[in-house]
Scaffold this motif. Structure first.
Motif, PDB file in Angstrom:
ATOM      1  N   GLU A  10      11.284   1.088 -16.292  1.00  0.00           N
ATOM      2  CA  GLU A  10      12.249   0.746 -14.997  1.00  0.00           C
ATOM      3  C   GLU A  10      12.138   1.952 -14.012  1.00  0.00           C
ATOM      4  OE1 GLU A  10      16.729   0.901 -13.956  1.00  0.00           O
ATOM      5  OE2 GLU A  10      16.105  -0.821 -15.294  1.00  0.00           O
ATOM      6  N   ALA A  11      12.126   3.161 -14.373  1.00  0.00           N
ATOM      7  CA  ALA A  11      11.888   4.296 -13.252  1.00  0.00           C
ATOM      8  C   ALA A  11      10.550   4.308 -12.846  1.00  0.00           C
ATOM      9  CB  ALA A  11      12.187   5.594 -14.239  1.00  0.00           C
ATOM     10  N   ARG A  13       8.322   1.820 -12.909  1.00  0.00           N
ATOM     11  CA  ARG A  13       8.156   0.740 -12.178  1.00  0.00           C
ATOM     12  C   ARG A  13       8.723   0.629 -10.634  1.00  0.00           C
ATOM     13  NH1 ARG A  13       9.642  -3.943 -16.568  1.00  0.00           N
ATOM     14  NH2 ARG A  13       7.331  -3.897 -17.520  1.00  0.00           N
ATOM     15  N   SER A  14       9.582   1.587 -10.409  1.00  0.00           N
ATOM     16  CA  SER A  14      10.442   1.347  -9.165  1.00  0.00           C
ATOM     17  C   SER A  14       9.399   1.819  -8.133  1.00  0.00           C
ATOM     18  CB  SER A  14      11.582   2.367  -9.203  1.00  0.00           C
ATOM     19  OG  SER A  14      11.253   3.645  -9.391  1.00  0.00           O
ATOM     20  N   THR A  15       8.381   2.585  -8.327  1.00  0.00           N
ATOM     21  CA  THR A  15       7.351   2.815  -7.448  1.00  0.00           C
ATOM     22  C   THR A  15       5.827   2.440  -7.592  1.00  0.00           C
ATOM     23  OG1 THR A  15       7.017   4.895  -8.506  1.00  0.00           O
ATOM     24  CG2 THR A  15       8.594   5.042  -6.832  1.00  0.00           C
ATOM     25  N   ASP A  17       4.688  -1.007  -8.488  1.00  0.00           N
ATOM     26  CA  ASP A  17       4.648  -2.442  -8.928  1.00  0.00           C
ATOM     27  C   ASP A  17       3.540  -2.870  -9.716  1.00  0.00           C
ATOM     28  OD1 ASP A  17       6.974  -2.576  -7.317  1.00  0.00           O
ATOM     29  OD2 ASP A  17       5.873  -3.058  -5.480  1.00  0.00           O
ATOM     30  N   LYS A  48      15.743  10.956 -11.964  1.00  0.00           N
ATOM     31  CA  LYS A  48      16.718   9.728 -12.673  1.00  0.00           C
ATOM     32  C   LYS A  48      17.585  10.394 -13.520  1.00  0.00           C
ATOM     33  CE  LYS A  48      16.991   5.149 -14.056  1.00  0.00           C
ATOM     34  NZ  LYS A  48      16.618   3.724 -13.655  1.00  0.00           N
TER      35      LYS A  48
END
Length: 81
Positions: A10-11, A13-15, A17, A48
């Motif tokens: 998730e971390a 993928r946050s930047t 895509d 994070k």
């Protein structure tokens, strides 16, 4: 605190895509994650989860699952507040 592979994914993928298909055991090398992207991922993960992780450690970890283990181990070494 235990960090899971999905937390790491998730971390990342946050930047990034383009890694929406990334799974917990997919090798970073197989996903064509370049060194600059690993630097970005390391910064995101460090911020994070509150522990310092660098791109070399992520390269060595190789997968989101192993990166999660790395972060969990680092968190365990931190003194309690």
């Amino acid at each position: 605190m235990e960090i899971t592979a999905l937390d790491v994914i998730e971390a990342i993928r946050s930047t990034m895509d383009e890694l929406s298909h990334m799974g917990p055991d997919d090798a970073f090398a197989d996903l064509d994650i370049d060194s600059l992207s690993l630097v970005e991922a390391a910064v995101i993960i460090s911020n994070k989860f509150g522990v310092r992780v660098d791109e070399f450690e992520l390269t060595e970890a190789g997968t989101a699952r192993e990166a999660a283990n790395l972060v969990t181990d680092k968190l365990a070494l931190q003194p309690a507040l």
